[in-house]
Scaffold this motif. Structure first.
Motif, PDB file in Angstrom:
ATOM      1  N   SER A  16      14.358  33.562  42.214  1.00 23.98           N
ATOM      2  CA  SER A  16      14.862  32.758  41.081  1.00 23.98           C
ATOM      3  C   SER A  16      13.866  32.326  40.086  1.00 23.98           C
ATOM      4  O   SER A  16      12.640  32.149  40.456  1.00 23.98           O
ATOM      5  CB  SER A  16      15.626  31.242  41.529  1.00 23.98           C
ATOM      6  OG  SER A  16      16.710  31.564  42.374  1.00 23.98           O
ATOM      7  N   ASP A  55      14.506  25.009  43.717  1.00 27.08           N
ATOM      8  CA  ASP A  55      13.453  24.992  44.801  1.00 27.08           C
ATOM      9  C   ASP A  55      13.799  24.101  46.010  1.00 27.08           C
ATOM     10  O   ASP A  55      13.747  24.534  47.218  1.00 27.08           O
ATOM     11  CB  ASP A  55      11.781  24.252  44.273  1.00 27.08           C
ATOM     12  CG  ASP A  55      11.089  24.030  45.182  1.00 27.08           C
ATOM     13  OD1 ASP A  55      10.588  24.979  45.783  1.00 27.08           O
ATOM     14  OD2 ASP A  55      10.380  22.914  45.521  1.00 27.08           O
ATOM     15  N   SER A  81      11.233  31.188  44.565  1.00 27.95           N
ATOM     16  CA  SER A  81      11.076  31.131  42.895  1.00 27.95           C
ATOM     17  C   SER A  81       9.855  31.342  42.435  1.00 27.95           C
ATOM     18  O   SER A  81       8.789  31.121  42.973  1.00 27.95           O
ATOM     19  CB  SER A  81      11.585  29.686  42.812  1.00 27.95           C
ATOM     20  OG  SER A  81      10.882  28.578  43.195  1.00 27.95           O
ATOM     21  N   PRO A 107       7.379  28.235  45.939  1.00 28.75           N
ATOM     22  CA  PRO A 107       7.285  28.712  44.393  1.00 28.75           C
ATOM     23  C   PRO A 107       5.978  29.360  43.985  1.00 28.75           C
ATOM     24  O   PRO A 107       5.072  28.940  44.818  1.00 28.75           O
ATOM     25  CB  PRO A 107       7.522  27.688  43.619  1.00 28.75           C
ATOM     26  CG  PRO A 107       7.717  26.326  44.347  1.00 28.75           C
ATOM     27  CD  PRO A 107       7.696  26.859  45.786  1.00 28.75           C
TER      28      PRO A 107
END
Length: 302
Positions: free
Chosen positions: A104, A144, A160, A220
């Motif tokens: 994402s 997240d 992400s 992330p």
């Protein structure tokens, strides 16, 4: 065979991914770039129908309700609700249909407003985001949270990326865009003093494909140019003016809000994994983007 579904596939980053994949398409990957005509992702049934039809094994999730500073300031509730729906529908449907990996796309604007710089991946949830776009920011932060929750409960490899400001061919050139421009007087919204890092969409696409194929962490990762490549908004305006061969006047409209003064991001994590990645020079990327805009003026997103 890997089947990659790109949500938001007709936008700035989706088009960049499509361009990169055309040049470097492996034989074991099939890509589908879904746009708003394919499905309303705020609707769960429509999202499920898209996934059932395309049967992706991997997802790059770009779809979002997005807008510039002033659109965000006036519509925080809409940005919150619509993005919460989109993200929950995509992640839950990906899980239900057994997708191996979801990448994402977040944004550096999700970071705390009051913080120390440079910001890094450990600081996403350290405090409230800037009040101008809290709806969008909290919705994106929750991706997240959801990624970790799907990993903890089901072992899902959902992760992400956090890019800095993105620009390039197929950008959205509405007046509400983050860096607006006009014909005879080039008006810069705000003082022109805020600092930003800008990543060229084709560079970001290459990095996101690397994340999809090779980055195996739920945590992330910031995809940003180096800190030394940070520029002021006024310098961006100068580069655009130069690329257009614009001879008029650059004027800063200080009645307009500046937003955050800076949100300098560290790409140390990226550099530790990809030390030799070469970002396109900022002025070169601006020139290429302007050339695309001129060549596609009649059907560019304006």
């Amino acid at each position: 065979m890997k089947k990659v579904l790109v949500t938001g596939g007709t936008g700035l980053v989706g088009k960049a991914l499509e361009a990169v994949i055309k040049n470097h398409a492996p034989t074991d990957e099939e890509w589908y770039f879904a746009g708003s005509k394919d499905a309303d992702l705020t609707n769960l049934a429509a999202t499920q129908a898209l996934f059932a039809r395309e049967k992706p094994t991997h997802v790059i999730h770009l779809a979002a309700m997005v807008g510039g500073l002033f659109h965000n300031m006036n519509n925080n509730l809409d940005f919150l609700r619509n993005n919460l729906l989109i993200n929950d529908n995509v992640l839950q449907t990906a899980h239900e249909q057994g997708c191996i990996k979801v990448v994402s796309c977040l944004s550096t604007c999700i970071f705390p407003d009051k913080t120390i710089y440079p910001i890094d991946e450990t600081m996403v949830h350290n405090g409230p985001p800037h009040p101008s776009n809290y709806g969008y920011s909290y919705a994106k932060r929750l991706i997240d949270v959801q990624n970790h929750a799907y990993h903890d409960k089901y072992g899902r490899q959902y992760t992400s990326v956090i890019p800095c400001n993105i620009f390039g061919p197929h950008d959205n050139y509405k007046p509400e865009s983050d860096v607006p421009e006009s014909e005879k007087v080039f008006t810069v919204f705000g003082s022109g003093k805020p600092l930003r890092q800008f990543v060229y969409s084709l560079d970001l696409a290459e990095l996101m494909i690397w994340v999809l194929r090779s980055y195996d962490s739920v945590e992330p990762i910031i995809l940003s140019v180096d800190e030394a490549q940070e520029v002021t908004i006024y310098e961006v305006a100068q580069a655009i003016a130069k690329a257009f061969d614009f001879k008029g006047k650059l004027v800063c409209d200080t009645s307009k809000a500046d937003g955050q003064y800076k949100k300098t991001a560290s790409n140390a994590k990226l550099r530790s994994l990809l030390p030799d990645f070469a970002f396109t020079e900022f002025e070169t990327a601006i020139e290429t983007s302007v050339r695309w805009y001129k060549d596609n003026y009649d059907h560019a997103r304006k």
